[in-house]
Enzyme design. Structure first.
Site, mmCIF file in Angstrom:
data_model
loop_
_atom_site.group_PDB
_atom_site.id
_atom_site.type_symbol
_atom_site.label_atom_id
_atom_site.label_comp_id
_atom_site.label_asym_id
_atom_site.label_seq_id
_atom_site.Cartn_x
_atom_site.Cartn_y
_atom_site.Cartn_z
ATOM 1 N N GLY A 1 2.432 0.160 -0.129
ATOM 2 C CA GLY A 1 1.625 0.807 0.900
ATOM 3 C C GLY A 1 0.139 0.486 0.782
ATOM 4 O O GLY A 1 -0.261 -0.652 0.610
ATOM 5 N N SER A 2 -0.690 1.514 0.823
ATOM 6 C CA SER A 2 -2.122 1.379 1.017
ATOM 7 C C SER A 2 -2.839 0.711 -0.154
ATOM 8 O O SER A 2 -2.569 0.987 -1.317
ATOM 9 C CB SER A 2 -2.744 2.756 1.256
ATOM 10 O OG SER A 2 -4.147 2.653 1.359
ATOM 11 N N CYS A 3 -3.835 -0.128 0.201
ATOM 12 C CA CYS A 3 -4.710 -0.747 -0.795
ATOM 13 C C CYS A 3 -5.615 0.276 -1.475
ATOM 14 O O CYS A 3 -6.198 -0.007 -2.522
ATOM 15 C CB CYS A 3 -5.577 -1.812 -0.129
ATOM 16 S SG CYS A 3 -4.645 -3.172 0.609
ATOM 17 N N SER A 4 -5.759 1.473 -0.891
ATOM 18 C CA SER A 4 -6.628 2.509 -1.450
ATOM 19 C C SER A 4 -6.016 3.208 -2.654
ATOM 20 O O SER A 4 -6.650 4.087 -3.241
ATOM 21 C CB SER A 4 -6.973 3.557 -0.383
ATOM 22 O OG SER A 4 -7.706 2.981 0.658
#
Length: 571
Positions: A63-66
């Site tokens: 999922g998210s790069c964050s």
């Protein structure tokens, strides 16, 4: 009985505790509370479990790069896992631990083990990571053990060939900020087994999302060291509407630091684009262009639809690339790293509406994991940018792969020859429909559009669909989009038409960052056409979700009720 296994040390250190394991990857952004370390992803097997002080074993992040930013927050606030064990390539969580080590002199160990070791890890209750070794047991491990002193990798022993410019950055000739950036780039390049670094023409920064005090501390540290970007750099959607958060009732303790974080990146020379869809900007890259992008949906779109080349870069490595104009020569930057390893056979049902694309993306992402797929069966679909945006965002939410190919649609698909084949049919999409429709009621209080940010053509379609309809006074409808798209849609008259229906436009931020009071406290169920937001919303904002096509969402805005059953084409 204690079992000891060897692995590959990605981040040095030692840690032990109760073992939490899952065969499903976990996105820390939208999946883990950055304040407490509790898993908030309501679709994940570890939901509602606390990671704090435990050894977390997952195949990889997803999922998210964050996710790197969330892990950094947890390390600095004392709620991180004691260690992380993975079995697949993983850069997002690893980078969060590396930033903690290199910049803040705090960290947790990250260890990669073989697939056969990981397959049996669920049999154990306790674990210890010590350097490159994993200890597993069903009895509590000794509490007074002496941690092994594992020497962190130095700049000299990472095994990456340096050009003259890299040496200049590393020696500090280009300033302290660029020196820190190069140190982190070299550590990541070694993990990616890159032999050298390469130039990138542009960077998109996802690290401007406010995950907590650590994200602001890191950016302001770089500003204080005189950091300036060396290549054109755009900024992702931030955590608030920078021009309107006070009017929206956002609390000062979020609005002030989130705005300050955006200001810090602008002070380093980044453009205040504030969009999670940088491929909609005039600065979008060309086919074959080597770029350094973060933000999961943007990376997947750039690689797959445009044919530009980028890894799925984690937050904080993005600014390192912007400060140096350099990136590891590995993965999707190379021909070999863009090859499909599995073919997914699909079929577009007769009468399918636009909800087909996020449903299919979610289904394909759930199946392929780290594998780059070649999707067969959509050759006559006439999929356009909006359909591929919706597909890619849902795909990137549950997959770790940085790209996909669709035969007859995406530019590099004809070059792919994967041997393994998997069928993804209506059964998989019905399961995805059930997973994304979590609300216990069909009563809808809010309709959410724009995750990823709405395009100009989506604004045009929305205006056409609502022009002669009447919205229920009991339902909010909000669209998030970038400033550039909003201005173009305003000039074309689409914003005026939509606002007359009752649509509110919010710029700069996106649904993965929005909460109360933009989402009214009284709203218990929201409806969206975004597979990405339908996945994340239950954990992020604690609301039930109804998922459907754009028209179904507009119908719900008018009636106050979602369709109780899936669409006919899915039966």
């Amino acid at each position: 009985m204690e079992v000891v296994c060897d692995g590959k040390r990605l981040v040095a250190g030692s840690g032990q505790g109760e073992l939490l394991s899952s065969q499903v990857g976990l996105s820390f952004w939208g999946g883990v509370d950055p304040l407490t370390g509790t898993v908030i992803d309501q679709h994940h097997p570890l939901r509602n479990r606390s990671l704090a002080g435990r050894v977390l074993a997952i195949p990889s992040g997803r999922g998210s790069c964050s996710g790197s930013g969330v892990l950094l927050e947890l390390i600095l606030n004392g709620h991180a896992p004691a260690a992380i064990v993975i079995c697949e390539r993983e850069e997002i969580l690893t980078l969060g631990a590396l930033v903690a080590e290199v910049v803040f002199e705090q960290s947790i160990p990250v260890l990669r083990v073989k697939q056969e070791v990981f397959a049996d890890i669920g049999k154990y209750q306790y674990a210890r990571v010590a350097g490159s070794r994993l200890h597993l047991s069903n009895e509590p491990l000794e509490a007074d053990w002496q941690p092994e002193t594992a020497r962190p990798a130095s700049d000299e022993d990472v095994g990456v060939r340096l050009d003259v410019i890299d040496e200049a950055f590393l020696s500090g000739q280009q300033g302290k900020a660029a020196q820190i950036a190069m140190r982190l780039l070299l550590r990541m390049a070694a993990i990616q087994e890159a032999e050298s670094l390469m130039d990138v023409s542009q960077v998109h920064i996802d690290g401007c999302i406010y995950t907590g005090p650590a994200s602001l501390r890191f950016a302001q540290m770089l500003v204080g060291l005189g950091a300036r970007v060396r290549v054109p750099t755009t900024l992702n959607a931030i955590s608030v509407d920078k021009r309107g958060w006070r009017a929206q009732g956002i609390a000062e303790d979020l609005g002030v630091p989130a705005s300050a974080l955006a200001d810090a990146y602008v002070a380093m020379g980044a453009q205040p684009s504030f969009t999670c869809a940088p491929y909609l900007l005039d600065s979008a890259p060309q086919f074959g262009e080597q770029i350094g992008w973060a933000e999961s949906n943007a990376v997947v779109y750039a690689n797959s639809v445009i044919g530009a080349r980028t890894m799925k870069y984690p937050d904080y490595l993005d600014i390192c690339m912007a400060l140096t104009g350099r990136a590891p020569l590995a993965g999707c930057h190379l021909d070999a790293g863009r090859q499909a390893t599995v073919a997914l056979e699909v079929e577009m049902p007769t009468g399918a509406d636009d909800s087909f694309w996020p449903l299919l993306g979610y289904s394909c992402g759930s199946v392929c994991g780290n594998d780059i797929p070649l999707i067969l069966g959509l050759e006559k679909s006439a999929a356009g940018p909006d359909e591929l945006k919706a597909f890619g965002a849902a795909f990137a939410t549950v997959a770790a792969a940085p790209m996909f190919h669709i035969a007859g649609v995406t530019p590099e698909a004809n070059e792919q020859r994967p041997e393994r084949r998997v069928r993804v049919g209506l059964g998989e999409m019905r399961r995805a429909w059930d997973e994304l429709n979590t609300a216990a009621t069909i009563e809808v209080g809010l309709v959410s559009f724009g995750n990823p940010h709405f395009s100009f053509s989506e604004c045009a379609r929305l205006a056409a669909l609502v022009q002669e309809r009447i919205k229920s006074a009991d339902v909010e409808m909000i669209v998030t989009c970038g400033r550039a798209v909003h201005e173009a849609a305003r000039q074309a008259g689409y914003v005026e038409v939509a606002e007359a229906f009752g649509v509110r436009f919010v710029t700069d931020t996106c649904w993965c960052m929005l909460g109360e009071p933009v989402i009214p406290l009284a709203v218990r169920t929201l409806m969206t056409n975004s597979g990405k937001y339908a996945h994340y919303a239950p954990g992020l904002v604690g609301r039930g979700v109804r998922f459907g096509s754009m028209i179904a969402c507009i119908d719900a805005a008018c009636s106050g009720k979602a369709n109780e059953h899936e669409p006919a084409w899915l039966l």
